[in-house]
Scaffold this motif. Structure first.
Motif, PDB file in Angstrom:
ATOM      1  N   HIS A 139      46.509  46.581  63.637  1.00 25.54           N
ATOM      2  CA  HIS A 139      46.431  48.043  63.520  1.00 25.54           C
ATOM      3  C   HIS A 139      46.706  48.510  62.095  1.00 25.54           C
ATOM      4  O   HIS A 139      46.016  49.403  61.573  1.00 25.54           O
ATOM      5  CB  HIS A 139      47.435  48.671  64.487  1.00 25.54           C
TER       6      HIS A 139
ATOM      7  N   GLN B 107      40.457  52.148  57.106  1.00 24.07           N
ATOM      8  CA  GLN B 107      39.944  53.498  57.358  1.00 24.07           C
ATOM      9  C   GLN B 107      40.457  54.491  56.318  1.00 24.07           C
ATOM     10  O   GLN B 107      39.725  55.409  55.907  1.00 24.07           O
ATOM     11  CB  GLN B 107      40.354  53.948  58.766  1.00 24.07           C
TER      12      GLN B 107
ATOM     13  N   SER C 100      43.670  47.830  60.053  1.00 22.22           N
ATOM     14  CA  SER C 100      42.604  48.756  60.432  1.00 22.22           C
ATOM     15  C   SER C 100      42.847  50.144  59.837  1.00 22.22           C
ATOM     16  O   SER C 100      41.919  50.782  59.315  1.00 22.22           O
ATOM     17  CB  SER C 100      42.520  48.844  61.961  1.00 22.22           C
TER      18      SER C 100
ATOM     19  N   SER D   2      36.049  48.811  62.126  1.00 22.38           N
ATOM     20  CA  SER D   2      37.035  49.797  61.692  1.00 22.38           C
ATOM     21  C   SER D   2      36.533  50.582  60.486  1.00 22.38           C
ATOM     22  O   SER D   2      36.768  51.787  60.358  1.00 22.38           O
ATOM     23  CB  SER D   2      38.357  49.102  61.333  1.00 22.38           C
ATOM     24  N   GLU D   3      35.823  49.884  59.598  1.00 20.25           N
ATOM     25  CA  GLU D   3      35.284  50.549  58.408  1.00 20.25           C
ATOM     26  C   GLU D   3      34.239  51.586  58.821  1.00 20.25           C
ATOM     27  O   GLU D   3      34.214  52.710  58.290  1.00 20.25           O
ATOM     28  CB  GLU D   3      34.663  49.516  57.474  1.00 20.25           C
TER      29      GLU D   3
ATOM     30  N   ARG E   5      35.950  42.769  63.701  1.00 18.61           N
ATOM     31  CA  ARG E   5      36.702  43.948  64.138  1.00 18.61           C
ATOM     32  C   ARG E   5      36.971  44.891  62.971  1.00 18.61           C
ATOM     33  O   ARG E   5      36.877  46.122  63.101  1.00 18.61           O
ATOM     34  CB  ARG E   5      38.031  43.515  64.767  1.00 18.61           C
ATOM     35  N   MET E   6      37.295  44.332  61.811  1.00 14.61           N
ATOM     36  CA  MET E   6      37.595  45.166  60.651  1.00 14.61           C
ATOM     37  C   MET E   6      36.344  45.860  60.112  1.00 14.61           C
ATOM     38  O   MET E   6      36.413  46.965  59.583  1.00 14.61           O
ATOM     39  CB  MET E   6      38.269  44.328  59.564  1.00 14.61           C
TER      40      MET E   6
END
Length: 359
Positions: free
Chosen positions: A345, A352, A348, A296-297, A292-293
């Motif tokens: 969150h 970002q 994440s 996000s990247e 998931r991360m």
């Protein structure tokens, strides 16, 4: 850090350790009467009473001061129980040692101030007396540990931590949020340090004391500090969170004390299998979070290329609403799902943001 277990220095090895007495020593009569009734229950191992009371606002009862020490020590002699009180500075320590108080504790408002804690530690150098340290008002584990370490470095080894809850904007039904993860982390880092729970200050409500007391024992805490008064509703401080000695005895009698482990081979085998399942699931969860991360990247780079802000409030609100609904359907509590989503969150957003700031 070297500390000795509370059962050893109280002369009581069986758990749970029970420390009880009024929030404040108001009069000699009230202090003695409460102590005698508590001793008569056969459930109490030490007496407590506040002598100096730090109050939020002036004009409230701030304790009897040094005269109250004589009442407390007398109560201890007449019941055969050791006595404990709170100290906030070197003057308090000196007065307690002179009066013959056997156990001291550092209150939550003092734990937050390293200068005050160091003053107390310096005044106790070379003194062999038990000291308990309440968690700071705010949820700061390092402050709690720092206070304990300062006293330990002064030579105090008869020590215990007191979990009394934390000030929080989200307390639920309690006066102070329990935040059980804090004492758990403290115990994880210092396994030899005993922790007792103060359900009176966590709840602020006598009706919830039994509930939190049982929860504390289920968390393997060594004992409880519960406020008790002969006439709680007439108490000069914290009336709502005090119980009569008779109710205290009933609460303790009805507590279920569970073992840390079991010697049963069947139990150990089944527990081992369950732990293996949890280990596999944790590995899977971490793998999915990593995936998931990484997404996000990629999202961070896409937003950067298109000059779009990292935080998308409507999207976050959508995630909260939909995921909590899914969590409920899967049997997860709303609080757990919300806190988990917040952590994800935050990570994440950080990923970002890092992408946005790359050259």
């Amino acid at each position: 850090m070297v500390t000795r277990p509370i059962g050893e220095w109280l002369g009581k090895r069986a758990e749970p350790i029970i420390i009880s007495g009024p929030c404040s020593a108001e009069t000699e009569e009230q202090t003695l009467a409460t102590a005698k009734q508590l001793a008569a229950t056969g459930k109490v191992h030490a007496l407590r009473a506040g002598i100096w009371k730090p109050r939020t606002r002036p004009g409230q009862y701030e304790g009897a001061g040094e005269p109250g020490l004589a009442w407390l020590v007398k109560a201890g002699k007449e019941t055969g129980l050791p006595v404990a009180t709170e100290v906030a500075n070197a003057t308090h320590v000196e007065a307690c040692l002179k009066a013959g108080v056997q156990i001291l504790w550092v209150g939550a408002r003092t734990t937050v101030n390293p200068f005050s804690v160091q003053e107390i530690a310096d005044s106790l150098a070379g003194v062999d007396i038990p000291v308990m340290v309440k968690n700071p008002v705010n949820p700061d584990l390092e402050l709690w540990i720092g206070a304990i370490e300062r006293l330990n470095k002064a030579g105090i080894t008869k020590m215990a931590a007191i979990h009394r809850g934390f000030s929080s904007s989200d307390k639920g039904p309690f006066r102070n949020a329990p935040m059980w993860e804090m004492p758990i982390e403290l115990k994880t880092r210092f396994p030899e340090l005993d922790i007792i729970c103060d359900p009176s200050h966590i709840t602020g409500n006598r009706e919830l004391i039994a509930l939190i007391s049982q929860k504390a024992l289920d968390m393997n805490m060594a004992g409880l500090m519960i406020e008790s008064h002969i006439t709680p509703d007439a108490a000069w401080s914290d009336a709502k969170q005090q119980v009569t000695p008779a109710v205290l005895g009933k609460i303790v009698t009805e507590l279920v004390v569970r073992q840390v482990s079991s010697e049963s081979a069947e139990f150990k085998n089944e527990l081992s299998l369950l732990r293996e399942k949890i280990d596999r699931l944790d590995d899977h969860i971490l793998s999915k979070l990593s995936e998931r991360m990484r997404i996000s990247e990629v999202m961070g780079q896409y937003k950067k290329d298109n000059h779009v802000t990292v935080l998308q409030v409507k999207r976050w609100e959508e995630i909260i609403t939909t995921r909590i609904a899914i969590g409920k359907a899967l049997g997860l509590s709303e609080d757990f799902t919300r806190e988990l989503l917040k952590l994800i969150h935050i990570e994440s957003i950080q990923i970002q943001t890092d992408v946005m700031n790359r050259n």
